[in-house]
Motif scaffolding. Structure first.
Motif, PDB file in Angstrom:
ATOM      1  N   MET A 102     -41.693  32.804 -12.757  1.00  0.00           N
ATOM      2  CA  MET A 102     -41.181  31.532 -12.292  1.00  0.00           C
ATOM      3  C   MET A 102     -39.824  31.760 -11.625  1.00  0.00           C
ATOM      4  O   MET A 102     -38.945  32.406 -12.176  1.00  0.00           O
ATOM      5  N   GLN A 103     -39.669  31.214 -10.449  1.00  0.00           N
ATOM      6  CA  GLN A 103     -38.412  31.378  -9.735  1.00  0.00           C
ATOM      7  C   GLN A 103     -37.388  30.380 -10.247  1.00  0.00           C
ATOM      8  O   GLN A 103     -37.720  29.255 -10.597  1.00  0.00           O
ATOM      9  N   GLU A 104     -36.145  30.826 -10.292  1.00  0.00           N
ATOM     10  CA  GLU A 104     -35.070  29.955 -10.728  1.00  0.00           C
ATOM     11  C   GLU A 104     -33.858  30.155  -9.832  1.00  0.00           C
ATOM     12  O   GLU A 104     -33.728  31.170  -9.158  1.00  0.00           O
ATOM     13  N   THR A 105     -32.982  29.164  -9.835  1.00  0.00           N
ATOM     14  CA  THR A 105     -31.764  29.216  -9.043  1.00  0.00           C
ATOM     15  C   THR A 105     -30.578  29.381  -9.980  1.00  0.00           C
ATOM     16  O   THR A 105     -30.450  28.649 -10.959  1.00  0.00           O
ATOM     17  N   VAL A 106     -29.721  30.350  -9.674  1.00  0.00           N
ATOM     18  CA  VAL A 106     -28.528  30.618 -10.474  1.00  0.00           C
ATOM     19  C   VAL A 106     -27.318  30.469  -9.560  1.00  0.00           C
ATOM     20  O   VAL A 106     -27.318  30.966  -8.436  1.00  0.00           O
ATOM     21  N   VAL A 107     -26.281  29.768 -10.040  1.00  0.00           N
ATOM     22  CA  VAL A 107     -25.056  29.581  -9.269  1.00  0.00           C
ATOM     23  C   VAL A 107     -23.945  30.376  -9.945  1.00  0.00           C
ATOM     24  O   VAL A 107     -23.636  30.153 -11.116  1.00  0.00           O
ATOM     25  N   PHE A 108     -23.366  31.320  -9.194  1.00  0.00           N
ATOM     26  CA  PHE A 108     -22.234  32.106  -9.671  1.00  0.00           C
ATOM     27  C   PHE A 108     -20.966  31.533  -9.060  1.00  0.00           C
ATOM     28  O   PHE A 108     -20.960  31.110  -7.910  1.00  0.00           O
ATOM     29  N   GLU A 109     -19.864  31.562  -9.828  1.00  0.00           N
ATOM     30  CA  GLU A 109     -18.591  31.035  -9.336  1.00  0.00           C
ATOM     31  C   GLU A 109     -17.523  32.117  -9.456  1.00  0.00           C
ATOM     32  O   GLU A 109     -17.459  32.832 -10.448  1.00  0.00           O
ATOM     33  N   TRP A 110     -16.687  32.220  -8.416  1.00  0.00           N
ATOM     34  CA  TRP A 110     -15.610  33.200  -8.347  1.00  0.00           C
ATOM     35  C   TRP A 110     -14.275  32.513  -8.451  1.00  0.00           C
ATOM     36  O   TRP A 110     -14.123  31.364  -8.058  1.00  0.00           O
ATOM     37  N   GLY A 111     -13.266  33.273  -8.907  1.00  0.00           N
ATOM     38  CA  GLY A 111     -11.896  32.775  -8.895  1.00  0.00           C
ATOM     39  C   GLY A 111     -11.329  32.845  -7.483  1.00  0.00           C
ATOM     40  O   GLY A 111     -10.809  31.882  -6.946  1.00  0.00           O
ATOM     41  N   SER A 112     -11.434  34.007  -6.836  1.00  0.00           N
ATOM     42  CA  SER A 112     -11.007  34.171  -5.443  1.00  0.00           C
ATOM     43  C   SER A 112     -12.180  34.756  -4.675  1.00  0.00           C
ATOM     44  O   SER A 112     -12.790  35.731  -5.097  1.00  0.00           O
ATOM     45  N   PHE A 113     -12.504  34.161  -3.554  1.00  0.00           N
ATOM     46  CA  PHE A 113     -13.710  34.541  -2.820  1.00  0.00           C
ATOM     47  C   PHE A 113     -13.352  34.679  -1.345  1.00  0.00           C
ATOM     48  O   PHE A 113     -13.530  33.766  -0.561  1.00  0.00           O
ATOM     49  N   ASP A 114     -12.833  35.859  -0.958  1.00  0.00           N
ATOM     50  CA  ASP A 114     -12.494  36.086   0.441  1.00  0.00           C
ATOM     51  C   ASP A 114     -13.678  36.740   1.157  1.00  0.00           C
ATOM     52  O   ASP A 114     -14.736  36.959   0.572  1.00  0.00           O
ATOM     53  N   VAL A 115     -13.507  37.056   2.431  1.00  0.00           N
ATOM     54  CA  VAL A 115     -14.601  37.581   3.251  1.00  0.00           C
ATOM     55  C   VAL A 115     -15.070  38.940   2.737  1.00  0.00           C
ATOM     56  O   VAL A 115     -16.274  39.203   2.651  1.00  0.00           O
ATOM     57  N   ARG A 116     -14.142  39.784   2.363  1.00  0.00           N
ATOM     58  CA  ARG A 116     -14.504  41.131   1.895  1.00  0.00           C
ATOM     59  C   ARG A 116     -15.296  41.065   0.576  1.00  0.00           C
ATOM     60  O   ARG A 116     -16.296  41.757   0.408  1.00  0.00           O
ATOM     61  N   THR A 117     -14.853  40.225  -0.344  1.00  0.00           N
ATOM     62  CA  THR A 117     -15.560  40.054  -1.617  1.00  0.00           C
ATOM     63  C   THR A 117     -16.945  39.467  -1.381  1.00  0.00           C
ATOM     64  O   THR A 117     -17.916  39.855  -2.031  1.00  0.00           O
ATOM     65  N   LYS A 118     -17.028  38.538  -0.447  1.00  0.00           N
ATOM     66  CA  LYS A 118     -18.307  37.905  -0.109  1.00  0.00           C
ATOM     67  C   LYS A 118     -19.305  38.944   0.414  1.00  0.00           C
ATOM     68  O   LYS A 118     -20.467  38.957   0.007  1.00  0.00           O
ATOM     69  N   GLU A 119     -18.848  39.847   1.277  1.00  0.00           N
ATOM     70  CA  GLU A 119     -19.722  40.886   1.823  1.00  0.00           C
ATOM     71  C   GLU A 119     -20.201  41.839   0.730  1.00  0.00           C
ATOM     72  O   GLU A 119     -21.377  42.207   0.684  1.00  0.00           O
ATOM     73  N   LYS A 120     -19.294  42.223  -0.170  1.00  0.00           N
ATOM     74  CA  LYS A 120     -19.673  43.117  -1.264  1.00  0.00           C
ATOM     75  C   LYS A 120     -20.672  42.444  -2.204  1.00  0.00           C
ATOM     76  O   LYS A 120     -21.629  43.075  -2.660  1.00  0.00           O
ATOM     77  N   ALA A 121     -20.453  41.164  -2.490  1.00  0.00           N
ATOM     78  CA  ALA A 121     -21.363  40.429  -3.374  1.00  0.00           C
ATOM     79  C   ALA A 121     -22.747  40.307  -2.746  1.00  0.00           C
ATOM     80  O   ALA A 121     -23.765  40.468  -3.435  1.00  0.00           O
TER      81      ALA A 121
ATOM     82  N   THR B 278     -35.064  36.034  -3.490  1.00  0.00           N
ATOM     83  CA  THR B 278     -35.683  35.488  -2.283  1.00  0.00           C
ATOM     84  C   THR B 278     -34.689  34.760  -1.386  1.00  0.00           C
ATOM     85  O   THR B 278     -34.795  34.838  -0.173  1.00  0.00           O
ATOM     86  N   VAL B 279     -33.722  34.038  -1.963  1.00  0.00           N
ATOM     87  CA  VAL B 279     -32.771  33.263  -1.167  1.00  0.00           C
ATOM     88  C   VAL B 279     -31.359  33.495  -1.703  1.00  0.00           C
ATOM     89  O   VAL B 279     -31.136  33.475  -2.913  1.00  0.00           O
ATOM     90  N   ILE B 280     -30.411  33.700  -0.768  1.00  0.00           N
ATOM     91  CA  ILE B 280     -28.996  33.825  -1.119  1.00  0.00           C
ATOM     92  C   ILE B 280     -28.243  32.804  -0.284  1.00  0.00           C
ATOM     93  O   ILE B 280     -28.397  32.757   0.932  1.00  0.00           O
ATOM     94  N   ASP B 281     -27.415  31.987  -0.943  1.00  0.00           N
ATOM     95  CA  ASP B 281     -26.685  30.926  -0.250  1.00  0.00           C
ATOM     96  C   ASP B 281     -25.205  31.032  -0.610  1.00  0.00           C
ATOM     97  O   ASP B 281     -24.843  31.003  -1.781  1.00  0.00           O
ATOM     98  N   VAL B 282     -24.343  31.161   0.412  1.00  0.00           N
ATOM     99  CA  VAL B 282     -22.897  31.247   0.186  1.00  0.00           C
ATOM    100  C   VAL B 282     -22.159  30.204   1.026  1.00  0.00           C
ATOM    101  O   VAL B 282     -21.061  30.444   1.489  1.00  0.00           O
ATOM    102  N   LYS B 283     -22.748  29.041   1.207  1.00  0.00           N
ATOM    103  CA  LYS B 283     -22.138  28.006   2.045  1.00  0.00           C
ATOM    104  C   LYS B 283     -20.888  27.413   1.400  1.00  0.00           C
ATOM    105  O   LYS B 283     -19.915  27.134   2.074  1.00  0.00           O
ATOM    106  N   GLU B 284     -20.918  27.202   0.091  1.00  0.00           N
ATOM    107  CA  GLU B 284     -19.767  26.622  -0.591  1.00  0.00           C
ATOM    108  C   GLU B 284     -18.746  27.709  -0.887  1.00  0.00           C
ATOM    109  O   GLU B 284     -19.094  28.824  -1.245  1.00  0.00           O
ATOM    110  N   ARG B 285     -17.481  27.374  -0.748  1.00  0.00           N
ATOM    111  CA  ARG B 285     -16.422  28.347  -0.982  1.00  0.00           C
ATOM    112  C   ARG B 285     -16.289  28.631  -2.480  1.00  0.00           C
ATOM    113  O   ARG B 285     -16.128  27.731  -3.288  1.00  0.00           O
ATOM    114  N   GLY B 286     -16.375  29.902  -2.839  1.00  0.00           N
ATOM    115  CA  GLY B 286     -16.225  30.305  -4.231  1.00  0.00           C
ATOM    116  C   GLY B 286     -17.504  30.226  -5.039  1.00  0.00           C
ATOM    117  O   GLY B 286     -17.486  30.470  -6.234  1.00  0.00           O
TER     118      GLY B 286
END
Length: 111
Positions: free
Chosen positions: A1-20, A31-39
Motif C-alpha cells: 500500500m502506498q503512503e505519503t510521508v511529509v518530512f520537515e527541515w529546520g533550514s532548507f536551502d538549495v544545496r540541502t534540497k538537492e542532496k535530499a 514514486t512521487v517526490i514533492d518539494v514545493k513547500e519551503r522546508g
C-alpha cells in the motif's frame, strides 16, 4: 500500500534540497517526490520511512516526520487539543413567586 510521508527541515536551502532529492531517489518504491513547500519534503510510495529519516539526518541535523497517511492527502500526526465543553446545568427553573393573600401591590399603605 502506498503512503505519503511529509518530512520537515529546520533550514532548507538549495544545496540541502538537492542532496535530499538524491538520497530519496535512491530508495526503491518511491514514486512521487514533492518539494514545493519551503522546508517540507513530501514522498509517496512504498519504502521504510525510518531508514529514510536516518539517511536524511546525515544531510541535516533536524529532520522530522510531520505527517503520515495514505496516498493523496496525508493525515496529520498532531491531533488538535480538544477543549472541554463547559458543563451547562439545566435544571428546573426557579419556582414562581407566590402572591400572599391580602397584600396587593396596588394598595398604598401610609403609616
Amino acid at each position: 500500500m502506498q503512503e505519503t510521508v511529509v518530512f520537515e527541515w529546520g533550514s532548507f536551502d538549495v544545496r540541502t534540497k538537492e542532496k535530499a532529492m538524491k538520497v530519496v531517489c535512491e530508495f526503491p518504491g518511491v514514486t512521487v517526490i514533492d518539494v514545493k513547500e519551503r522546508g517540507k519534503l513530501k514522498v509517496t510510495g512504498q519504502f521504510d520511512k525510518f531508514i529514510m529519516t536516518k539517511k536524511l539526518k546525515k544531510i541535516c541535523d533536524y529532520v522530522d516526520i510531520t505527517a503520515v497517511g495514505p496516498e493523496g492527502q496525508p493525515a496529520q500526526n498532531r491531533n488538535p487539543v480538544k477543549k472541554p465543553e463547559p458543563k451547562v446545568i439545566r435544571g428546573r427553573p426557579y419556582p414562581p413567586q407566590k402572591k400572599t393573600p391580602g397584600k396587593n401591590s396596588d394598595e398604598c399603605i401610609i403609616l
